[in-house]
Design an enzyme around this catalytic site. Structure first.
Site, PDB file in Angstrom:
ATOM      1  N   ARG A 175       1.424  -5.754  -7.296  1.00 54.48           N
ATOM      2  CA  ARG A 175       0.605  -5.164  -6.225  1.00 54.48           C
ATOM      3  C   ARG A 175      -0.877  -5.526  -6.308  1.00 54.48           C
ATOM      4  O   ARG A 175      -1.746  -4.719  -5.963  1.00 54.48           O
ATOM      5  CB  ARG A 175       0.756  -3.632  -6.176  1.00 54.48           C
ATOM      6  CG  ARG A 175       2.157  -3.157  -5.911  1.00 54.48           C
ATOM      7  CD  ARG A 175       2.671  -3.563  -4.531  1.00 54.48           C
ATOM      8  NE  ARG A 175       4.097  -3.317  -4.467  1.00 54.48           N
ATOM      9  CZ  ARG A 175       5.026  -4.246  -4.735  1.00 54.48           C
ATOM     10  NH1 ARG A 175       4.689  -5.495  -5.038  1.00 54.48           N
ATOM     11  NH2 ARG A 175       6.299  -3.946  -4.671  1.00 54.48           N
ATOM     12  N   SER A 223       2.733   4.214  -0.967  1.00 56.34           N
ATOM     13  CA  SER A 223       2.667   4.705  -2.348  1.00 56.34           C
ATOM     14  C   SER A 223       1.214   4.832  -2.799  1.00 56.34           C
ATOM     15  O   SER A 223       0.435   3.895  -2.653  1.00 56.34           O
ATOM     16  CB  SER A 223       3.377   3.726  -3.288  1.00 56.34           C
ATOM     17  OG  SER A 223       4.746   3.701  -2.968  1.00 56.34           O
ATOM     18  N   GLU A 309      -2.649   2.751  -6.603  1.00 56.16           N
ATOM     19  CA  GLU A 309      -2.354   1.564  -5.799  1.00 56.16           C
ATOM     20  C   GLU A 309      -3.245   1.593  -4.543  1.00 56.16           C
ATOM     21  O   GLU A 309      -3.765   0.569  -4.122  1.00 56.16           O
ATOM     22  CB  GLU A 309      -0.874   1.558  -5.387  1.00 56.16           C
ATOM     23  CG  GLU A 309      -0.500   0.333  -4.568  1.00 56.16           C
ATOM     24  CD  GLU A 309       1.013   0.197  -4.382  1.00 56.16           C
ATOM     25  OE1 GLU A 309       1.782   0.492  -5.331  1.00 56.16           O
ATOM     26  OE2 GLU A 309       1.422  -0.191  -3.279  1.00 56.16           O
TER      27      GLU A 309
HETATM   28  C1  LIG Z   1       4.217   4.007   5.518  1.00 57.50           C
HETATM   29  C2  LIG Z   1       3.703   2.948   4.571  1.00 57.50           C
HETATM   30  C3  LIG Z   1       4.599   2.238   3.793  1.00 57.50           C
HETATM   31  C4  LIG Z   1       4.141   1.250   2.897  1.00 57.50           C
HETATM   32  N1  LIG Z   1       5.047   0.566   2.149  1.00 57.50           N
HETATM   33  C5  LIG Z   1       4.623  -0.403   1.317  1.00 57.50           C
HETATM   34  C6  LIG Z   1       5.575  -1.154   0.528  1.00 57.50           C
HETATM   35  O1  LIG Z   1       6.767  -0.964   0.610  1.00 57.50           O
HETATM   36  N2  LIG Z   1       5.097  -2.106  -0.298  1.00 57.50           N
HETATM   37  C7  LIG Z   1       3.759  -2.390  -0.406  1.00 57.50           C
HETATM   38  O2  LIG Z   1       3.386  -3.288  -1.172  1.00 57.50           O
HETATM   39  N3  LIG Z   1       2.842  -1.679   0.316  1.00 57.50           N
HETATM   40  C8  LIG Z   1       3.240  -0.714   1.159  1.00 57.50           C
HETATM   41  N4  LIG Z   1       2.317  -0.005   1.895  1.00 57.50           N
HETATM   42  C9  LIG Z   1       0.880  -0.267   1.691  1.00 57.50           C
HETATM   43  C10 LIG Z   1       0.275  -1.309   2.660  1.00 57.50           C
HETATM   44  O3  LIG Z   1       1.007  -1.381   3.871  1.00 57.50           O
HETATM   45  C11 LIG Z   1       0.189  -2.713   2.052  1.00 57.50           C
HETATM   46  O4  LIG Z   1      -0.586  -2.746   0.874  1.00 57.50           O
HETATM   47  C12 LIG Z   1      -0.411  -3.695   3.075  1.00 57.50           C
HETATM   48  O5  LIG Z   1      -0.158  -4.994   2.668  1.00 57.50           O
HETATM   49  C13 LIG Z   1      -1.916  -3.516   3.282  1.00 57.50           C
HETATM   50  O6  LIG Z   1      -2.322  -4.331   4.374  1.00 57.50           O
HETATM   51  P1  LIG Z   1      -3.510  -3.875   5.332  1.00 57.50           P
HETATM   52  O7  LIG Z   1      -3.767  -4.969   6.298  1.00 57.50           O
HETATM   53  O8  LIG Z   1      -3.218  -2.548   5.934  1.00 57.50           O
HETATM   54  O9  LIG Z   1      -4.703  -3.760   4.283  1.00 57.50           O
HETATM   55  P2  LIG Z   1      -5.849  -2.667   4.230  1.00 57.50           P
HETATM   56  O10 LIG Z   1      -5.281  -1.326   3.935  1.00 57.50           O
HETATM   57  O11 LIG Z   1      -6.702  -2.793   5.426  1.00 57.50           O
HETATM   58  O12 LIG Z   1      -6.614  -3.180   2.929  1.00 57.50           O
HETATM   59  C14 LIG Z   1      -6.012  -3.060   1.656  1.00 57.50           C
HETATM   60  C15 LIG Z   1      -6.814  -3.905   0.652  1.00 57.50           C
HETATM   61  O13 LIG Z   1      -6.696  -5.268   0.998  1.00 57.50           O
HETATM   62  C16 LIG Z   1      -7.974  -5.825   1.298  1.00 57.50           C
HETATM   63  N5  LIG Z   1      -7.779  -6.743   2.429  1.00 57.50           N
HETATM   64  C17 LIG Z   1      -7.162  -6.477   3.608  1.00 57.50           C
HETATM   65  N6  LIG Z   1      -7.157  -7.583   4.384  1.00 57.50           N
HETATM   66  C18 LIG Z   1      -7.793  -8.546   3.676  1.00 57.50           C
HETATM   67  C19 LIG Z   1      -8.128  -9.905   3.934  1.00 57.50           C
HETATM   68  N7  LIG Z   1      -7.812 -10.516   5.094  1.00 57.50           N
HETATM   69  N8  LIG Z   1      -8.816 -10.577   2.980  1.00 57.50           N
HETATM   70  C20 LIG Z   1      -9.168  -9.997   1.806  1.00 57.50           C
HETATM   71  N9  LIG Z   1      -8.882  -8.716   1.507  1.00 57.50           N
HETATM   72  C21 LIG Z   1      -8.187  -8.001   2.438  1.00 57.50           C
HETATM   73  C22 LIG Z   1      -8.861  -4.638   1.638  1.00 57.50           C
HETATM   74  O14 LIG Z   1     -10.234  -4.918   1.404  1.00 57.50           O
HETATM   75  C23 LIG Z   1      -8.311  -3.601   0.675  1.00 57.50           C
HETATM   76  O15 LIG Z   1      -8.828  -3.797  -0.619  1.00 57.50           O
HETATM   77  C24 LIG Z   1       2.751   0.984   2.787  1.00 57.50           C
HETATM   78  C25 LIG Z   1       1.851   1.706   3.587  1.00 57.50           C
HETATM   79  C26 LIG Z   1       2.316   2.669   4.476  1.00 57.50           C
HETATM   80  C27 LIG Z   1       1.318   3.408   5.346  1.00 57.50           C
END
Ligand SMILES: Cc1cc2nc3c(=O)[nH]c(=O)nc-3n(C[C@H](O)[C@H](O)[C@H](O)COP(=O)(O)OP(=O)(O)OC[C@H]3O[C@@H](n4cnc5c(N)ncnc54)[C@H](O)[C@@H]3O)c2cc1C
Length: 316
Positions: A175, A223, A309
């Site tokens: 992660r 999570s 996380e």
């Molecule tokens: C209902 C639910 C279920 C989920 N299930 C899972 C799962 O099964 N497995 C899992 O791994 N995660 C899960 N997640 C967490 C999340 O969806 C993932 O970590 C996802 O990949 C985050 O993407 P985001 O675009 O929303 O990032 P954000 O939440 O916007 O950012 C997360 C981090 O990534 C950085 N970031 C985002 N975009 C970029 C970019 N383009 N360049 C550099 N840094 C960046 C941000 O600065 C921050 O540090 C879940 C979340 C929810 C709400």
């Protein structure tokens, strides 16, 4: 707030720049105060110029995708938020390798690649973030994670330069990508050919599992804690009973009896203990109150230091 840097951003960038923009609506938690400024870049050039300008002014910045793994402080974030979304969501399809823009939602990528008979990210259909956020977090589910398919990542580094990193040079771990202070703009992904119908059936199965076993439609960040590096073994209760291993953060939280704990508008989900949900009107400090209670209890009962996380923004 100094307006010199925001005025410079407005002159240099073509994307939308908003000042004092509340962040709660941009996160799946629906929590968080305003950012000094938020730029929705219209392409990599905007990102390069923005990173160079805020770097020169010594202003903190962070990247926001779909905000699905973030807890933003009630006081918000002092600095620039670079909101990566539609302006960076292009896909170039090759036979088995695609170049995918960081702003594309992962569930759309999962469905589109499965439809073309390409496996590798289809099980990530329930990860509600962007591809950029997924690569940055090395998001994963059901045995698949981004590092298994990424060939290279194109990014803007902290000096505002575009760079390409090969997957083998990225310090992936569970992660986390370890990419540091960068903006991911696109990634080259390699898929494994498969049968479209079975890939789509797998997608439907995974979504059913998610809806039944997680509070999928509630305001949350998925999570909250990483799973512990090694399992905790509970001694057997009574003669003949087997000892039990706790492998996940959810099992640990359940075992310390904190499922259902409520502080203000936040609750440890009764459905899945590693999810802390916003029941409506929760503040970041409500969620932090639960996080502190869970960590304290896990440390006291099992000697486990639970790692977060979820990414904390602005010191909640
Ligand atoms: C209902 C639910 C279920 C989920 N299930 C899972 C799962 O099964 N497995 C899992 O791994 N995660 C899960 N997640 C967490 C999340 O969806 C993932 O970590 C996802 O990949 C985050 O993407 P985001 O675009 O929303 O990032 P954000 O939440 O916007 O950012 C997360 C981090 O990534 C950085 N970031 C985002 N975009 C970029 C970019 N383009 N360049 C550099 N840094 C960046 C941000 O600065 C921050 O540090 C879940 C979340 C929810 C709400």
């Amino acid at each position: 707030m100094s307006i010199a840097w925001t005025a410079e951003l407005r002159r240099a960038c073509r994307g939308r720049l908003l000042l004092e923009e509340p962040l709660a609506p941009y996160t799946t938690y629906r929590i968080g105060g305003p950012a000094d400024a938020m730029l929705t870049p219209d392409g990599p050039g905007d990102i390069q110029r923005a990173v160079e300008i805020v770097g020169r002014h010594g202003v903190p910045w962070l990247v926001l995708g779909l905000g699905s793994n973030m807890l933003v402080a009630d006081a918000g974030f002092r600095g620039l938020v670079i909101h990566v979304g539609k302006g960076l969501a292009e896909v170039t399809e090759g036979a088995n390798s695609w170049t995918v823009g960081a702003g594309l939602p992962t569930p759309l990528l999962a469905r589109r690649s499965a439809r073309r008979g390409l496996g590798g990210v289809h099980r990530l259909v329930g990860v509600p973030g962007t591809v950029g956020g997924g690569v940055y977090m090395n998001a994963g589910a059901h045995g698949q994670e981004f590092r298994q398919v990424v060939q290279s990542v194109t990014l803007v580094n902290a000096s505002g330069e575009v760079e390409q990193r090969r997957a083998g040079d990225i310090p992936w771990r569970y992660r986390a990508s370890g990419l540091g202070e960068v903006v991911v703009i696109e990634a080259e992904l390699r898929f494994t050919p498969g049968d479209p119908q079975s890939l789509e059936e797998e997608i439907a199965d995974h979504l059913r599992w998610r809806k039944a076993g997680t509070p999928f439609s509630e305001a949350c960040c998925g999570s909250v804690f990483r799973n512990p590096a090694s399992p905790v073994t509970l001694p057997s209760e009574g003669s003949g009973a087997e000892s039990r291993e706790l492998r996940t953060a959810g099992q640990l939280i359940d075992a310390v009896g904190l499922k259902g704990l409520r502080i203000g508008g936040a609750e440890v989900s009764p459905m899945h203990a590693n999810y802390i949900v916003n029941l409506g009107g929760a503040s970041a400090s409500d969620v932090m109150g639960i996080i502190d209670a869970v960590r304290e209890q896990a440390r006291r009962e099992f000697g486990v230091a639970l790692e977060l996380e979820v990414q904390l923004v602005g010191n909640p």
